[in-house]
Design a protein around this motif. Structure first.
Motif, PDB file in Angstrom:
ATOM      1  N   ASP A 167      -9.581 -17.959  36.993  1.00 19.74           N
ATOM      2  CA  ASP A 167      -8.603 -19.043  37.099  1.00 19.74           C
ATOM      3  C   ASP A 167      -7.454 -18.835  36.128  1.00 19.74           C
ATOM      4  OD1 ASP A 167      -7.794 -21.751  38.077  1.00 19.74           O
ATOM      5  OD2 ASP A 167      -8.145 -22.247  35.965  1.00 19.74           O
ATOM      6  N   VAL A 168      -7.777 -18.413  34.868  1.00 17.62           N
ATOM      7  CA  VAL A 168      -6.737 -18.199  33.859  1.00 17.62           C
ATOM      8  C   VAL A 168      -5.838 -17.046  34.277  1.00 17.62           C
ATOM      9  CG1 VAL A 168      -6.321 -17.491  31.475  1.00 17.62           C
ATOM     10  CG2 VAL A 168      -8.065 -19.189  31.977  1.00 17.62           C
ATOM     11  N   SER A 170      -5.221 -16.004  37.289  1.00 22.53           N
ATOM     12  CA  SER A 170      -4.395 -16.454  38.417  1.00 22.53           C
ATOM     13  C   SER A 170      -3.231 -17.310  37.934  1.00 22.53           C
ATOM     14  CB  SER A 170      -5.252 -17.237  39.410  1.00 22.53           C
ATOM     15  OG  SER A 170      -4.465 -17.745  40.473  1.00 22.53           O
ATOM     16  N   LYS A 171      -3.501 -18.216  36.965  1.00 16.86           N
ATOM     17  CA  LYS A 171      -2.450 -19.089  36.442  1.00 16.86           C
ATOM     18  C   LYS A 171      -1.419 -18.285  35.659  1.00 16.86           C
ATOM     19  CE  LYS A 171      -5.173 -23.354  36.272  1.00 16.86           C
ATOM     20  NZ  LYS A 171      -5.758 -24.411  35.423  1.00 16.86           N
ATOM     21  N   THR A 174       0.895 -16.647  38.215  1.00 19.93           N
ATOM     22  CA  THR A 174       1.791 -17.583  38.937  1.00 19.93           C
ATOM     23  C   THR A 174       2.735 -18.314  38.002  1.00 19.93           C
ATOM     24  OG1 THR A 174       0.109 -19.318  38.801  1.00 19.93           O
ATOM     25  CG2 THR A 174       0.087 -17.910  40.756  1.00 19.93           C
ATOM     26  N   TYR A 176       1.856 -20.571  35.737  1.00 20.31           N
ATOM     27  CA  TYR A 176       1.395 -21.946  35.591  1.00 20.31           C
ATOM     28  C   TYR A 176       1.585 -22.446  34.169  1.00 20.31           C
ATOM     29  CZ  TYR A 176      -1.854 -25.901  35.461  1.00 20.31           C
ATOM     30  OH  TYR A 176      -2.422 -27.131  35.268  1.00 20.31           O
ATOM     31  N   PHE A 177       1.427 -21.531  33.188  1.00 17.79           N
ATOM     32  CA  PHE A 177       1.517 -21.953  31.787  1.00 17.79           C
ATOM     33  C   PHE A 177       2.936 -21.951  31.252  1.00 17.79           C
ATOM     34  CE2 PHE A 177      -2.765 -20.054  32.156  1.00 17.79           C
ATOM     35  CZ  PHE A 177      -3.503 -21.177  31.821  1.00 17.79           C
ATOM     36  N   TRP A 235       1.712 -16.884  25.145  1.00 25.19           N
ATOM     37  CA  TRP A 235       0.954 -18.052  25.562  1.00 25.19           C
ATOM     38  C   TRP A 235      -0.270 -18.212  24.661  1.00 25.19           C
ATOM     39  CZ3 TRP A 235       3.426 -20.616  29.414  1.00 25.19           C
ATOM     40  CH2 TRP A 235       4.338 -19.895  30.188  1.00 25.19           C
TER      41      TRP A 235
END
Length: 268
Positions: A167-168, A170-171, A174, A176-177, A235
């Motif tokens: 999940d991390v 993938s984020k 994309t 996401y963060f 990040w």
């Protein structure tokens, strides 16, 4: 040597040829007899000398034989003395060996008794171990059940961690963060300037390497990780159950982590 003075006198007194011849014959005959006697005497003397020489050699041989016999007897006496000493040493060695054997027998008897006691102790220990083995068998069964449950739980946690990792990742891919840039904080007071160090010799510049992929990190509670993406963004990755960590940057581009509210705006 024969005395022929009488015959010589007759030769001088002889007037007739017959008398002269007889006087000469008698003188020569007397000389011949004297020579023969002397020859025989010389032979007898030579034989006596040879006999004496043989007797001397025999006596010398006897003397040498007697000397050899004496030496043989002396060697025999010495050999007998050595044999006596050897026998005495053998007797003493046999006595010592007997004493050693007796001491060894006593030692072996002590070892046998100790071995018997050890065997009895081992037998008692075996009986105790056998009695305790039955009790431990039940405990082992319980421990095996607990271990199986723990293994199942570990597999579940590992599976959940893999899902979180996916999940991390993938984020991250994309964006996401990628949040909005926060306001710049107040500049902290500069610290005291340290002494300038000696300038080192510049090294040769190496070739620029390829940019590596960002590592996948699954933080646990109370921990966070710093990762960067291919665009140069940095990040902070932390667990959902953990409060988000706070950071601030100064005008030189240095990034500081804020551990408490009292440290906001203060330079490290």
């Amino acid at each position: 040597m024969a005395d022929i003075s009488r015959e010589l006198g007759q030769i001088m007194k002889a007037k007739y040829g017959r008398d002269v011849r007889k006087s000469i014959h008698d003188g020569i005959n007397a000389l011949n007899g004297s020579v023969e006697q002397e020859r025989q005497a010389a032979q007898l003397a030579q034989k006596a000398s040879e006999t004496a020489q043989r007797a001397s050699e025999t006596a010398r041989a006897g003397s040498e034989a007697a000397q050899r016999a004496s030496e043989t007897a002396r060697a025999g006496s010495e050999a007998a003395q050595r044999a006596s000493e050897t026998a005495r040493a053998g007797s003493e060695a046999a006595q010592r060996a007997s004493e050693t054997a007796r001491a060894g027998a006593e030692t072996e008897r002590g070892k046998a008794e100790a071995a018997q006691r050890a065997a009895e102790t081992a037998r008692a220990g075996a009986e105790t171990a056998q009695a305790g083995a039955a009790e431990k068998a039940d405990a082992s069964a319980v421990s095996a059940s607990i271990a199986a449950d723990a293994e199942r739980n570990a597999k579940q946690v590992s599976s959940a961690a893999s899902e979180i990792l996916k999940d991390v990742e993938s984020k991250l891919e994309t964006g996401y963060f990628n949040g909005a840039k926060g306001d710049k904080g107040d500049k902290g007071e500069p610290g005291e300037k340290g002494d300038k160090g000696d300038k080192g010799e510049p090294g040769e510049k190496g070739e620029k390497g390829d940019r590596g992929d960002s590592g996948a990190v699954v933080p646990i509670n109370g921990m966070f990780s710093i990762v960067g993406d291919e665009d140069g963004n940095m990040w902070a990755v932390y667990a959902d159950t953990t409060a988000n960590p706070q950071f601030e940057a100064d005008e030189d581009g240095n990034i500081y982590m804020i551990v408490s509210d009292d440290e906001k705006g203060a330079s490290a």
